[in-house]
Design a protein around this motif. Sequence first.
Motif, PDB file in Angstrom:
ATOM      1  N   GLN A 343       0.579  -1.183   0.285  1.00 55.24           N
ATOM      2  CA  GLN A 343       0.241  -0.044   0.129  1.00 55.24           C
ATOM      3  C   GLN A 343       0.549   1.496  -0.284  1.00 55.24           C
ATOM      4  O   GLN A 343       1.072   1.832  -0.751  1.00 55.24           O
ATOM      5  CB  GLN A 343      -1.031   0.322   0.679  1.00 55.24           C
ATOM      6  N   VAL A 344       2.074   1.053   0.824  1.00 50.38           N
ATOM      7  CA  VAL A 344       2.408   2.636   1.271  1.00 50.38           C
ATOM      8  C   VAL A 344       3.472   2.476  -0.106  1.00 50.38           C
ATOM      9  O   VAL A 344       3.460   4.029  -0.458  1.00 50.38           O
ATOM     10  CB  VAL A 344       3.576   2.052   2.110  1.00 50.38           C
ATOM     11  N   LEU A 345       3.733   1.321  -0.210  1.00 49.76           N
ATOM     12  CA  LEU A 345       4.832   1.521  -2.286  1.00 49.76           C
ATOM     13  C   LEU A 345       4.435   2.266  -3.627  1.00 49.76           C
ATOM     14  O   LEU A 345       4.544   2.685  -4.338  1.00 49.76           O
ATOM     15  CB  LEU A 345       5.656   0.889  -2.142  1.00 49.76           C
ATOM     16  N   GLU A 346       3.006   1.918  -3.296  1.00 47.99           N
ATOM     17  CA  GLU A 346       1.889   2.390  -4.297  1.00 47.99           C
ATOM     18  C   GLU A 346       1.432   3.631  -4.389  1.00 47.99           C
ATOM     19  O   GLU A 346       1.208   3.621  -5.265  1.00 47.99           O
ATOM     20  CB  GLU A 346       1.167   0.528  -5.025  1.00 47.99           C
ATOM     21  N   HIS A 347       1.582   3.529  -3.425  1.00 54.49           N
ATOM     22  CA  HIS A 347      -0.258   4.693  -3.301  1.00 54.49           C
ATOM     23  C   HIS A 347       0.713   6.250  -2.470  1.00 54.49           C
ATOM     24  O   HIS A 347       1.438   6.052  -1.112  1.00 54.49           O
ATOM     25  CB  HIS A 347      -0.970   4.581  -2.660  1.00 54.49           C
ATOM     26  N   GLY A 348       1.171   7.197  -3.623  1.00 50.92           N
ATOM     27  CA  GLY A 348       2.110   8.055  -3.094  1.00 50.92           C
ATOM     28  C   GLY A 348       1.315   8.984  -2.185  1.00 50.92           C
ATOM     29  O   GLY A 348       1.863   9.587  -1.290  1.00 50.92           O
ATOM     30  N   ALA A 349       0.405   8.733  -2.171  1.00 51.79           N
ATOM     31  CA  ALA A 349      -1.184  10.097  -1.331  1.00 51.79           C
ATOM     32  C   ALA A 349      -1.323   9.824   0.153  1.00 51.79           C
ATOM     33  O   ALA A 349      -0.874  10.656   1.005  1.00 51.79           O
ATOM     34  CB  ALA A 349      -2.693   9.714  -2.100  1.00 51.79           C
ATOM     35  N   LEU A 350      -1.335   8.452   0.234  1.00 56.02           N
ATOM     36  CA  LEU A 350      -0.622   7.369   1.299  1.00 56.02           C
ATOM     37  C   LEU A 350       0.491   7.763   2.434  1.00 56.02           C
ATOM     38  O   LEU A 350      -0.163   8.170   3.970  1.00 56.02           O
ATOM     39  CB  LEU A 350      -0.575   5.723   1.353  1.00 56.02           C
ATOM     40  N   ARG A 351       1.497   7.569   1.349  1.00 53.17           N
ATOM     41  CA  ARG A 351       2.989   7.990   2.543  1.00 53.17           C
ATOM     42  C   ARG A 351       2.792   9.345   2.490  1.00 53.17           C
ATOM     43  O   ARG A 351       3.082   9.883   3.571  1.00 53.17           O
ATOM     44  CB  ARG A 351       3.497   7.931   1.115  1.00 53.17           C
ATOM     45  N   ASP A 352       1.890  10.731   1.770  1.00 56.02           N
ATOM     46  CA  ASP A 352       1.969  11.932   1.565  1.00 56.02           C
ATOM     47  C   ASP A 352       1.102  12.522   2.800  1.00 56.02           C
ATOM     48  O   ASP A 352       1.392  13.255   4.210  1.00 56.02           O
ATOM     49  CB  ASP A 352       1.853  12.462   0.532  1.00 56.02           C
TER      50      ASP A 352
END
Length: 416
Positions: A343-352
């Motif tokens: 999830q974290v690697l595929e979704h930059g919005a989640l990391r942000d």
Amino acid sequence: MHASSQHRILVLTGTLGEGHNQAARAIAEAAAGAAPNAEVTIVDYMKWTHPKLHSVGRFCYMQGIKGLPSVYGVLYRATREENRLSLLFKQLRTFRTERMLQLLEELRPTVVVCTFPAAAAAMSYLRLSRLTRVPTVTVLTDYARHSYWIHPGTDRYIVGAEPIREALIASGVSPSRVVATGIPVRRQFGQRHDRAELRRKHGLDPQLPTILVMGGGDGLIGRSVMRLVEEQGGLPSAQFVIVCGRNERLRRQLEERTRGACGGHRIVVTGYVPYVHELMAAADVMVTKPGGLTVSEALAQELPMILFKPIPGQEQENSAYLAGLGAALEAGSRGELMERLRQVLEHGALRDRLRRNASRHKPVAGASRALQEILELQDLRRAPTAAEASALDAAVAAAVAGGAALQASAAAAAQA
């Protein structure tokens, strides 16, 4: 705050986990910058009071939390509140009175700071037994409230966040004695860095997502993450930086297994390094055990976290607190860890989003604020009269000469 040679700060720490030591160093570093004339001495409480047994005690503790974490969790929960069992554990004194008084006599601190709960218990005993008058501060190194940190002879508590302050007050601690400064972290964890430059500096691929794997000073989770990478696919290509801490055996094993790559991913294995702050700044996400200092350092760096298999007890409470802030994701199994990483690697919005939430709650100037509270407490306490100082010197001399006799008389005095 004012700097003065009259400030002699004794910091008592312990070796059950690296976080107690890191908090002690953060306070010493803050003093060096803001109160350069202050004298700060850091002492390993366990090593000082039990010079021949402290290594054995640490080994047993580490084996216990690795092999029987559920038992540790049961004891933690059973003694979380002030009750007969927790009082029994507090009465089972694990320090030598004469050794503690000898330390106070040699260093003559103007204030004692405890980043280790057993040290706080020892200082409380000495205060209640009227064997010392030195003001005492306890620094909680987790986002949790537990009875083993709370002692009637403590003048001030420094905690990591307002909810923990409120929890101590609900336990009966006077509001004037509890201050939420943020858990003290070293200044370098709050500095801004150029991520691309740090990746070049440490030989990392600037194009690959970087996953930092931390398991505390003993590298407890490195092997689990390696098995995950070896056995399961499906993750976008990434580079894993696995910090094994002082666990040299683990470092050698992982280096032999990976030799730079594993399952299509780039693997970098290190032992103990003095530049963890730079690795955090270079990373996109960190997989870690939720120790209080490690997660506080990551908050300071605004680094998204995945908290893996927390040990029942304070790690579970730290994990719940960070997840509640929206600054971390929890993973209770390797399957959940794989899903969280994806999830974290595929979704930059989640990391942000994780970064923004970490930024809102990072311990800004926690060490400096803690130091200010420590020095202000000392200034509020009056110096002992000549008669009191003379009586204390006599008690110290008697204790050093005959520790067993003094312990018996102090216990009788405390019961009177």
